[in-house]
Design a protein around this motif. Structure first.
Motif, PDB file in Angstrom:
ATOM      1  N   VAL A  41      -9.666   2.720  -2.785  1.00  0.00           N
ATOM      2  CA  VAL A  41      -9.209   2.148  -1.444  1.00  0.00           C
ATOM      3  C   VAL A  41      -7.594   2.722  -1.489  1.00  0.00           C
ATOM      4  O   VAL A  41      -7.015   2.491  -2.545  1.00  0.00           O
ATOM      5  CB  VAL A  41      -8.989   0.498  -1.397  1.00  0.00           C
ATOM      6  CG1 VAL A  41      -8.499   0.238  -0.115  1.00  0.00           C
ATOM      7  CG2 VAL A  41     -10.550   0.163  -1.632  1.00  0.00           C
ATOM      8  N   VAL A  42      -7.312   3.365  -0.407  1.00  0.00           N
ATOM      9  CA  VAL A  42      -6.032   3.734  -0.209  1.00  0.00           C
ATOM     10  C   VAL A  42      -5.231   2.977   0.829  1.00  0.00           C
ATOM     11  O   VAL A  42      -5.987   2.826   1.834  1.00  0.00           O
ATOM     12  CB  VAL A  42      -5.940   5.217   0.122  1.00  0.00           C
ATOM     13  CG1 VAL A  42      -4.423   5.608   0.538  1.00  0.00           C
ATOM     14  CG2 VAL A  42      -6.365   6.226  -1.206  1.00  0.00           C
ATOM     15  N   ALA A  43      -4.191   2.251   0.827  1.00  0.00           N
ATOM     16  CA  ALA A  43      -3.490   1.647   1.814  1.00  0.00           C
ATOM     17  C   ALA A  43      -2.179   2.265   2.146  1.00  0.00           C
ATOM     18  O   ALA A  43      -1.763   2.661   1.407  1.00  0.00           O
ATOM     19  CB  ALA A  43      -3.249   0.265   1.324  1.00  0.00           C
ATOM     20  N   SER A  44      -1.703   2.417   3.361  1.00  0.00           N
ATOM     21  CA  SER A  44      -0.527   3.086   3.650  1.00  0.00           C
ATOM     22  C   SER A  44       0.847   2.348   3.221  1.00  0.00           C
ATOM     23  O   SER A  44       1.622   3.133   2.707  1.00  0.00           O
ATOM     24  CB  SER A  44      -0.409   3.297   5.487  1.00  0.00           C
ATOM     25  OG  SER A  44      -0.272   1.776   5.954  1.00  0.00           O
ATOM     26  N   ASP A  61     -10.268  -0.279  -6.573  1.00  0.00           N
ATOM     27  CA  ASP A  61      -9.021   0.552  -7.403  1.00  0.00           C
ATOM     28  C   ASP A  61      -8.185   0.873  -6.186  1.00  0.00           C
ATOM     29  O   ASP A  61      -8.546   1.700  -5.353  1.00  0.00           O
ATOM     30  CB  ASP A  61      -9.678   1.674  -8.059  1.00  0.00           C
ATOM     31  CG  ASP A  61      -8.417   2.512  -8.821  1.00  0.00           C
ATOM     32  OD1 ASP A  61      -7.259   1.842  -8.793  1.00  0.00           O
ATOM     33  OD2 ASP A  61      -8.815   3.478  -9.317  1.00  0.00           O
ATOM     34  N   VAL A  62      -7.146   0.129  -5.775  1.00  0.00           N
ATOM     35  CA  VAL A  62      -6.133   0.405  -4.833  1.00  0.00           C
ATOM     36  C   VAL A  62      -4.816   1.371  -5.087  1.00  0.00           C
ATOM     37  O   VAL A  62      -4.180   1.021  -5.902  1.00  0.00           O
ATOM     38  CB  VAL A  62      -5.519  -0.954  -4.191  1.00  0.00           C
ATOM     39  CG1 VAL A  62      -4.913  -0.839  -2.759  1.00  0.00           C
ATOM     40  CG2 VAL A  62      -6.841  -2.025  -4.136  1.00  0.00           C
ATOM     41  N   THR A  63      -4.653   2.230  -4.111  1.00  0.00           N
ATOM     42  CA  THR A  63      -3.484   2.785  -4.130  1.00  0.00           C
ATOM     43  C   THR A  63      -2.616   2.677  -2.724  1.00  0.00           C
ATOM     44  O   THR A  63      -3.141   2.827  -1.836  1.00  0.00           O
ATOM     45  CB  THR A  63      -3.953   4.470  -4.189  1.00  0.00           C
ATOM     46  OG1 THR A  63      -4.435   4.835  -5.371  1.00  0.00           O
ATOM     47  CG2 THR A  63      -2.554   5.294  -4.028  1.00  0.00           C
ATOM     48  N   SER A  64      -1.522   2.101  -2.917  1.00  0.00           N
ATOM     49  CA  SER A  64      -0.857   2.111  -2.137  1.00  0.00           C
ATOM     50  C   SER A  64       0.213   3.125  -1.822  1.00  0.00           C
ATOM     51  O   SER A  64       1.262   3.515  -2.869  1.00  0.00           O
ATOM     52  CB  SER A  64       0.132   0.481  -2.107  1.00  0.00           C
ATOM     53  OG  SER A  64      -0.912  -0.583  -2.232  1.00  0.00           O
ATOM     54  N   ILE A  65       0.403   3.944  -0.886  1.00  0.00           N
ATOM     55  CA  ILE A  65       1.005   4.895  -0.736  1.00  0.00           C
ATOM     56  C   ILE A  65       2.511   4.611  -0.658  1.00  0.00           C
ATOM     57  O   ILE A  65       3.392   5.191  -1.471  1.00  0.00           O
ATOM     58  CB  ILE A  65       1.032   5.716   0.659  1.00  0.00           C
ATOM     59  CG1 ILE A  65      -0.548   6.189   0.466  1.00  0.00           C
ATOM     60  CG2 ILE A  65       1.965   6.970   0.793  1.00  0.00           C
ATOM     61  CD1 ILE A  65      -0.988   7.059   1.688  1.00  0.00           C
ATOM     62  N   ALA A  85      -5.303  11.489  -3.327  1.00  0.00           N
ATOM     63  CA  ALA A  85      -5.811   9.965  -3.232  1.00  0.00           C
ATOM     64  C   ALA A  85      -6.656   9.715  -1.976  1.00  0.00           C
ATOM     65  O   ALA A  85      -7.794   9.278  -1.999  1.00  0.00           O
ATOM     66  CB  ALA A  85      -4.868   8.960  -3.413  1.00  0.00           C
ATOM     67  N   LEU A  86      -6.220  10.082  -0.770  1.00  0.00           N
ATOM     68  CA  LEU A  86      -6.929   9.930   0.229  1.00  0.00           C
ATOM     69  C   LEU A  86      -8.222  10.803   0.347  1.00  0.00           C
ATOM     70  O   LEU A  86      -9.225  10.384   0.986  1.00  0.00           O
ATOM     71  CB  LEU A  86      -6.199  10.557   1.502  1.00  0.00           C
ATOM     72  CG  LEU A  86      -4.783   9.514   1.795  1.00  0.00           C
ATOM     73  CD1 LEU A  86      -4.041  10.022   2.940  1.00  0.00           C
ATOM     74  CD2 LEU A  86      -5.362   8.247   2.487  1.00  0.00           C
ATOM     75  N   SER A  87      -8.463  11.957  -0.156  1.00  0.00           N
ATOM     76  CA  SER A  87      -9.538  12.769  -0.234  1.00  0.00           C
ATOM     77  C   SER A  87     -10.700  12.011  -1.030  1.00  0.00           C
ATOM     78  O   SER A  87     -12.003  12.567  -0.733  1.00  0.00           O
ATOM     79  CB  SER A  87      -9.162  14.334  -0.808  1.00  0.00           C
ATOM     80  OG  SER A  87      -8.910  13.958  -2.355  1.00  0.00           O
ATOM     81  N   LYS A  88     -10.353  11.218  -1.784  1.00  0.00           N
ATOM     82  CA  LYS A  88     -11.396  10.417  -2.792  1.00  0.00           C
ATOM     83  C   LYS A  88     -11.404   9.134  -2.459  1.00  0.00           C
ATOM     84  O   LYS A  88     -12.536   8.314  -2.959  1.00  0.00           O
ATOM     85  CB  LYS A  88     -10.962  10.399  -4.170  1.00  0.00           C
ATOM     86  CG  LYS A  88     -10.776  12.015  -4.877  1.00  0.00           C
ATOM     87  CD  LYS A  88     -10.170  11.710  -6.129  1.00  0.00           C
ATOM     88  CE  LYS A  88     -10.025  13.069  -6.870  1.00  0.00           C
ATOM     89  NZ  LYS A  88      -9.778  12.887  -8.278  1.00  0.00           N
ATOM     90  N   ALA A  89     -10.869   8.677  -1.393  1.00  0.00           N
ATOM     91  CA  ALA A  89     -10.933   7.384  -0.801  1.00  0.00           C
ATOM     92  C   ALA A  89     -12.404   6.905  -0.257  1.00  0.00           C
ATOM     93  O   ALA A  89     -12.710   7.563   0.674  1.00  0.00           O
ATOM     94  CB  ALA A  89      -9.915   6.842  -0.015  1.00  0.00           C
TER      95      ALA A  89
END
Length: 306
Positions: A41-44, A61-65, A85-89
């Motif tokens: 998951v990617v969050a802005s 698995d969270v990525t916060s930009i 990260a966005l390409s794999k979310a």
């Protein structure tokens, strides 16, 4: 014929190596079931990232930009790491409303057509008032956060059906903890409804409006601060007069976009004995969403009670 000591040692060594190799070659834990892959998951911002963690638990698995509390999201420049990260979310949570447009631009260039994108402003159903601009800071609106919570749970369930029941349960628990925040706003409205406040920019307006408070700030002041523009002397004087004239009960101050004009407003408020309530756009270090917002609402109530 009995085996020699050296021969016995050689056989034991071979058996031990074979056993170790067998143990190392298996990727399955005891019981024969492999651990589920976490949903990427990617969050802005870390605001939405924290909400996702509350709902997804150890299955995400969270990525916060944007996670630096000193970073102004309006001026953020995304990088190649964010793009990757966005390409794999599997799920992306953005605010929308023009707040984090870099997410949409990077999604288009990344060609990740399988990801589910949750746009909080669209989920909220909020639109710009006639002749005005949309206040995009919807994470300060608790009914909107409840809607986004449900949408996140649904998206995670689609990406990880085995975890669906857990996601729904976690979402319900999270929303139950939003209810006391709305109750506190209702209490402020009961005790202070109609009283005036000043702001440096529109970040906290959903919270102050739900609390029945009236924004007395000249629109040109808060709009200029939000856009990073200079405030005209006339508008600045009118804004500072709110404090010297005791026309407001509090100044709600965005700490992340301070500058000469906002510092003058803060100084004028303090000089007039008007309480200052600091707020931010992203999570302060060491805070989660619920604790952060509880602190904001409590600080507002405390300021108005003075």
């Amino acid at each position: 014929m009995p085996l020699s000591t050296s021969r016995r040692l050689a056989l034991l060594t071979s058996a031990s190596l074979a056993l170790l190799a067998g143990c190392g070659s298996s990727s399955e834990p005891a019981g024969g079931k492999s651990a589920p892959a976490r949903v990427a998951v990617v969050a802005s911002t870390n605001v939405y990232g924290d909400i996702v963690r509350h709902i997804g638990g150890d299955r995400v698995d969270v990525t916060s930009i944007i996670s630096d509390p000193d970073q102004d999201p309006h001026s953020y420049e995304a990088d190649t790491q964010n793009q990757l990260a966005l390409s794999k979310a599997k799920v992306v949570v953005e605010n929308g409303g023009g707040y984090d447009d870099f997410v949409d631009r990077m999604l288009k260039s990344g060609h990740n057509d399988s990801t589910q994108v949750i746009n909080a402003v669209k989920v909220s159903g909020k639109t710009a008032p006639k002749g005005g601009e949309l206040n995009e800071h919807v994470w300060y609106d608790f009914p909107t956060v409840a809607k986004v919570t449900d949408r996140i749970a649904a998206a995670l369930a689609q990406a990880d059906p085995d975890g669906a029941a857990g996601f729904r349960k976690n979402a319900a628990a999270f929303k139950a903890k939003l209810a006391p925040l709305e109750a506190k706003e209702a209490q402020i409205k009961k005790e202070h409804g109609g009283e005036g406040v000043a702001i440096t920019e529109p970040v906290p307006l959903y919270m102050t409006e739900a609390s029945g408070l009236v924004d007395k700030t000249p629109p040109a002041f808060s709009e200029a601060i939000e856009e990073g523009d200079d405030v005209s002397p006339r508008v600045l004087q009118a804004s500072l007069a709110l404090f010297s004239g005791h026309k407001v009960k509090a100044l709600v101050y965005n700490e992340q976009t301070s500058g000469p004009q906002t510092e003058k407003a803060e100084s004028a408020a303090k000089a007039a004995g008007v309480p200052v309530v600091p707020v931010t756009e992203t999570l302060p270090k060491g805070k989660d969403y619920l604790g952060w917002m509880t602190g904001n609402v409590d600080a507002l109530a405390s300021a108005l009670a003075k």
